[in-house]
Design a protein around this motif. Structure first.
Motif, PDB file in Angstrom:
ATOM      1  N   HIS A   1      15.782  22.591  19.871  1.00  0.00           N
ATOM      2  CA  HIS A   1      17.042  22.023  19.022  1.00  0.00           C
ATOM      3  C   HIS A   1      17.770  21.030  19.678  1.00  0.00           C
ATOM      4  N   GLY A   2      17.093  20.010  20.488  1.00  0.00           N
ATOM      5  CA  GLY A   2      17.651  19.009  20.898  1.00  0.00           C
ATOM      6  C   GLY A   2      18.928  19.324  22.302  1.00  0.00           C
ATOM      7  N   GLY A   3      18.656  20.393  22.747  1.00  0.00           N
ATOM      8  CA  GLY A   3      19.821  20.784  23.756  1.00  0.00           C
ATOM      9  C   GLY A   3      19.977  20.091  24.875  1.00  0.00           C
ATOM     10  N   ARG A   4      21.099  19.818  25.414  1.00  0.00           N
ATOM     11  CA  ARG A   4      21.416  18.979  26.618  1.00  0.00           C
ATOM     12  C   ARG A   4      21.886  20.223  27.569  1.00  0.00           C
ATOM     13  N   PRO A   5      21.193  20.051  28.651  1.00  0.00           N
ATOM     14  CA  PRO A   5      21.717  21.249  29.716  1.00  0.00           C
ATOM     15  C   PRO A   5      22.946  20.743  30.317  1.00  0.00           C
ATOM     16  N   HIS A   6      23.738  21.881  30.628  1.00  0.00           N
ATOM     17  CA  HIS A   6      25.106  21.628  31.497  1.00  0.00           C
ATOM     18  C   HIS A   6      24.475  20.920  32.975  1.00  0.00           C
TER      19      HIS A   6
ATOM     20  N   ASP B   1      29.239  16.944  17.786  1.00  0.00           N
ATOM     21  CA  ASP B   1      29.818  17.923  17.876  1.00  0.00           C
ATOM     22  C   ASP B   1      29.160  19.103  18.209  1.00  0.00           C
ATOM     23  N   SER B   2      29.373  19.958  19.262  1.00  0.00           N
ATOM     24  CA  SER B   2      28.428  20.887  20.332  1.00  0.00           C
ATOM     25  C   SER B   2      28.758  22.351  20.032  1.00  0.00           C
ATOM     26  N   ALA B   3      27.772  23.021  20.417  1.00  0.00           N
ATOM     27  CA  ALA B   3      28.097  24.373  20.624  1.00  0.00           C
ATOM     28  C   ALA B   3      27.390  24.679  21.886  1.00  0.00           C
TER      29      ALA B   3
ATOM     30  N   ASP C   1      31.202  29.617  10.853  1.00  0.00           N
ATOM     31  CA  ASP C   1      32.070  28.415  10.539  1.00  0.00           C
ATOM     32  C   ASP C   1      33.469  28.597  10.176  1.00  0.00           C
ATOM     33  N   GLU C   2      33.856  29.852   9.579  1.00  0.00           N
ATOM     34  CA  GLU C   2      35.238  30.049   9.183  1.00  0.00           C
ATOM     35  C   GLU C   2      36.078  30.403  10.670  1.00  0.00           C
ATOM     36  N   LEU C   3      35.234  31.132  11.653  1.00  0.00           N
ATOM     37  CA  LEU C   3      35.908  31.605  12.604  1.00  0.00           C
ATOM     38  C   LEU C   3      36.021  30.424  13.602  1.00  0.00           C
ATOM     39  N   TRP C   4      35.364  29.384  13.542  1.00  0.00           N
ATOM     40  CA  TRP C   4      35.521  28.087  14.251  1.00  0.00           C
ATOM     41  C   TRP C   4      36.597  27.313  13.465  1.00  0.00           C
ATOM     42  N   THR C   5      36.770  27.211  12.375  1.00  0.00           N
ATOM     43  CA  THR C   5      37.548  26.204  11.513  1.00  0.00           C
ATOM     44  C   THR C   5      38.880  26.887  11.611  1.00  0.00           C
ATOM     45  N   GLU C   6      39.019  28.433  11.549  1.00  0.00           N
ATOM     46  CA  GLU C   6      40.404  28.867  11.710  1.00  0.00           C
ATOM     47  C   GLU C   6      41.046  28.988  13.006  1.00  0.00           C
TER      48      GLU C   6
ATOM     49  N   PHE D   1      26.567  35.799  39.791  1.00  0.00           N
ATOM     50  CA  PHE D   1      25.151  35.331  38.743  1.00  0.00           C
ATOM     51  C   PHE D   1      24.838  34.138  38.943  1.00  0.00           C
ATOM     52  N   VAL D   2      23.751  33.857  38.261  1.00  0.00           N
ATOM     53  CA  VAL D   2      23.085  32.472  38.167  1.00  0.00           C
ATOM     54  C   VAL D   2      23.267  32.370  36.620  1.00  0.00           C
ATOM     55  N   GLU D   3      23.290  30.824  36.246  1.00  0.00           N
ATOM     56  CA  GLU D   3      23.518  30.824  34.700  1.00  0.00           C
ATOM     57  C   GLU D   3      22.844  29.375  34.275  1.00  0.00           C
ATOM     58  N   MET D   4      22.244  29.478  33.071  1.00  0.00           N
ATOM     59  CA  MET D   4      21.852  28.266  32.565  1.00  0.00           C
ATOM     60  C   MET D   4      22.790  28.190  31.146  1.00  0.00           C
ATOM     61  N   GLU D   5      23.077  26.755  31.057  1.00  0.00           N
ATOM     62  CA  GLU D   5      23.921  26.642  29.671  1.00  0.00           C
ATOM     63  C   GLU D   5      23.345  25.375  29.066  1.00  0.00           C
ATOM     64  N   TYR D   6      22.980  25.235  27.649  1.00  0.00           N
ATOM     65  CA  TYR D   6      22.684  24.445  27.021  1.00  0.00           C
ATOM     66  C   TYR D   6      23.706  23.981  25.612  1.00  0.00           C
ATOM     67  N   ALA D   7      23.993  22.680  25.425  1.00  0.00           N
ATOM     68  CA  ALA D   7      24.594  22.208  24.511  1.00  0.00           C
ATOM     69  C   ALA D   7      23.824  21.917  23.428  1.00  0.00           C
ATOM     70  N   VAL D   8      23.875  22.596  22.197  1.00  0.00           N
ATOM     71  CA  VAL D   8      23.067  22.250  21.073  1.00  0.00           C
ATOM     72  C   VAL D   8      24.050  21.543  20.045  1.00  0.00           C
ATOM     73  N   PRO D   9      23.560  20.694  18.844  1.00  0.00           N
ATOM     74  CA  PRO D   9      24.348  20.572  17.883  1.00  0.00           C
ATOM     75  C   PRO D   9      25.139  21.686  17.205  1.00  0.00           C
ATOM     76  N   ARG D  10      26.353  21.521  16.881  1.00  0.00           N
ATOM     77  CA  ARG D  10      26.941  22.683  16.487  1.00  0.00           C
ATOM     78  C   ARG D  10      26.479  23.162  15.067  1.00  0.00           C
ATOM     79  N   GLU D  11      25.678  22.406  14.361  1.00  0.00           N
ATOM     80  CA  GLU D  11      25.129  23.065  13.135  1.00  0.00           C
ATOM     81  C   GLU D  11      24.035  23.779  13.449  1.00  0.00           C
ATOM     82  N   ALA D  12      23.460  23.571  14.796  1.00  0.00           N
ATOM     83  CA  ALA D  12      22.205  24.398  15.074  1.00  0.00           C
ATOM     84  C   ALA D  12      22.394  25.836  15.865  1.00  0.00           C
ATOM     85  N   LEU D  13      23.562  25.961  15.700  1.00  0.00           N
ATOM     86  CA  LEU D  13      24.086  27.064  16.941  1.00  0.00           C
ATOM     87  C   LEU D  13      23.569  28.438  16.219  1.00  0.00           C
TER      88      LEU D  13
END
Ligand SMILES: Cc1cc2nc3c(=O)[nH]c(=O)nc-3n(C[C@H](O)[C@H](O)[C@H](O)COP(=O)(O)OP(=O)(O)OC[C@H]3O[C@@H](n4cnc5c(N)ncnc54)[C@H](O)[C@@H]3O)c2cc1C
Length: 439
Positions: free
Chosen positions: A388-393, A360-362, A209-214, A307-319
């Protein structure tokens, strides 16, 4: 970096080589009129139509068995409006070309993803993003769009005009029309100082949270089979510029993008048991560095190892919880993962099917070296992300369907209703859209 290939056999292939398609014919229109005519002709012939960018999506989002529209003759800047702070570009313009042209004019986009090979239309259409505390995806920087719709007519949209189309078409998945031009918000060219620093995963998660805020742009790479990460913090700077030196550009420029990492992956593919050792050595080999350069050169770097990739967005608080579960899964398993896991963030936006729509997403991205079996890893990771309610790219490997998206996106029905209105005959349909949006 090569783009899509189309051999004599007429086979289209994406960058990662995991998707192929066999279009009936290919067209490279040189004007909006030629593009409209190509769409009308396809309708007469009863064929579906799909525009492609540079094929950098890992899903079959750009695949078609009908008419393939190529972007290469629809490129370049149409106009710069300094008063409004906007640039209008042709749909097939590569981001790289846009960045260089803008810099020459003393201008810049606000945020970027990891690379700049993609076309502006391909990148926006799947919701391509970088990392940002306050600044969001490339689509969120769009101020207006021009599209050719299914009947061949031209439709423009913005915050003031056809606002329902504007809300959806910025991340339009190629489902609503073929984009012919995009207007982006731009700002005066600025410098970013990047600080790259190895850090234990436990510390990154405890202090996230600090690293993100700062920091304006915080991201990190975690090395599976280790407790190590490499963090990257980008913040605006008054200068002076201090670009990456020839020797110090090791992690992004040598490790991730070419020689050393390529060899490590070859060894890992041949001898999977060696992967944890390689990961440990790789993560320990990284050292801290700081550099300052114009924004797009700090945001992006080449990716030459395929490479091959999968990426999901989760609510930031669930990261942090999601990442702990991912690590526990890898530690428990017999998986051998030679590619780092990338973690980024984005603020909520107002685009109907943006992965950060309304929250807000991670982002958590898992990768596997091309040619290595990725299914077991991605399946196990996807189970964690979806819990975690993720949404795929939209442009990266996933197995979700329309039923899932109807739950994951509160405004899903808004998008499909607009699609029914703009493309009732599914002229722009393909198998990917049938799965993700329904019939
Ligand atoms: C090495 C690599 C790095 C990446 N880094 C990132 C990253 O940092 N962040 C991120 O979010 N993603 C990233 N991606 C994913 C990539 O940005 C997206 O998949 C993007 O959509 C690819 O753009 P493209 O021009 O190659 O489009 P394509 O993959 O060719 O097409 C994508 C979609 O856009 C549609 N489309 C293309 N042109 C038009 C048009 N004119 N009108 C309407 N629809 C159109 C296609 O039909 C398709 O549905 C990366 C991919 C790779 C291979």
């Amino acid at each position: 970096m090569s783009t899509t290939v189309s051999g004599k056999s007429g086979t289209w292939r994406n960058w990662a080589g995991n998707v192929t398609a066999h279009p009936v014919r290919e067209v490279a229109p040189a004007s909006v009129e030629e593009l409209s005519a190509a769409v009308r002709k396809a309708a007469e012939d009863g064929l579906r139509v799909k525009a492609v960018g540079t094929g950098h999506s890992f899903t079959s989002t750009a695949a078609t068995d009908g008419v393939l529209i190529r972007p290469q003759l629809l490129t370049g800047i149409r106009r710069i409006d300094r008063e409004a702070g906007t640039v209008t570009v042709e749909a097939g313009t590569p981001l790289k070309r846009l960045n260089v042209a803008l810099a020459r004019e003393g201008l810049s986009l606000t945020n970027m993803g990891d690379i700049m090979e993609q076309t502006v239309s391909g990148a926006t259409s799947t919701g391509t993003h970088g990392t940002g505390r306050d600044s969001a995806s490339i689509a969120a920087q769009v101020r207006g769009l021009e599209l050719v719709t299914a009947d061949g007519s031209v439709l423009t949209c913005s915050e003031k005009e056809n606002v329902d189309v504007f809300a959806a078409a910025r991340v339009g998945l190629g489902a609503l029309g073929i984009i012919t031009a995009i207007t982006f918000a731009v700002e005066p060219l600025f410098l970013l100082t990047a600080r790259e620093e190895p850090m234990p995963l436990d510390r990154v998660l405890a202090e996230f949270d600090e690293l993100w805020t700062e920091n304006e742009h915080f991201e990190f790479y975690w090395f599976p089979h280790t407790g190590s990460t490499n963090t990257k913090r980008n913040n605006r700077s008054a200068g002076p510029p201090k670009p990456v030196g020839q020797l110090s550009g090791w992690f992004e420029d040598e490790f991730l993008s070419n020689g050393v990492f390529q060899v490590a992956n070859w060894v890992g593919r041949a001898v999977p048991a060696a992967v944890p050792t390689i990961a440990g050595v790789s993560s320990r080999a990284l050292s801290a560095r700081t550099y300052t350069d114009i924004a797009y050169r700090v945001f992006t770097s080449p990716r030459r190892v395929r490479f091959v990739e999968m990426e999901y967005a989760v609510p930031r608080e669930a990261l942090t919880e999601t990442l702990r579960e991912l690590k526990a899964m890898v530690d428990r398993s017999t998986l051998r993962v030679s590619f780092p896991v990338e973690v980024r963030t984005a603020p909520a936006d107002d685009i109907t099917l943006s992965t950060a729509s309304g929250r807000d997403s991670a982002y958590i991205a898992v990768h596997m070296f091309r040619g290595t079996s990725y299914q077991a890893y991605f399946t196990a990771a996807e189970r964690i992300f979806t819990a975690h309610g993720g949404r795929p790219h939209w442009g990266k490997v996933h197995t979700r369907d329309a039923d899932y998206f109807a739950e994951a996106y509160p405004r899903f029905g808004e998008f499909t209703a607009l699609r029914d209105r703009l493309d009732p005959d599914r002229r722009f349909g393909n198998d990917y859209l049938r799965r993700t949006l329904g019939a």
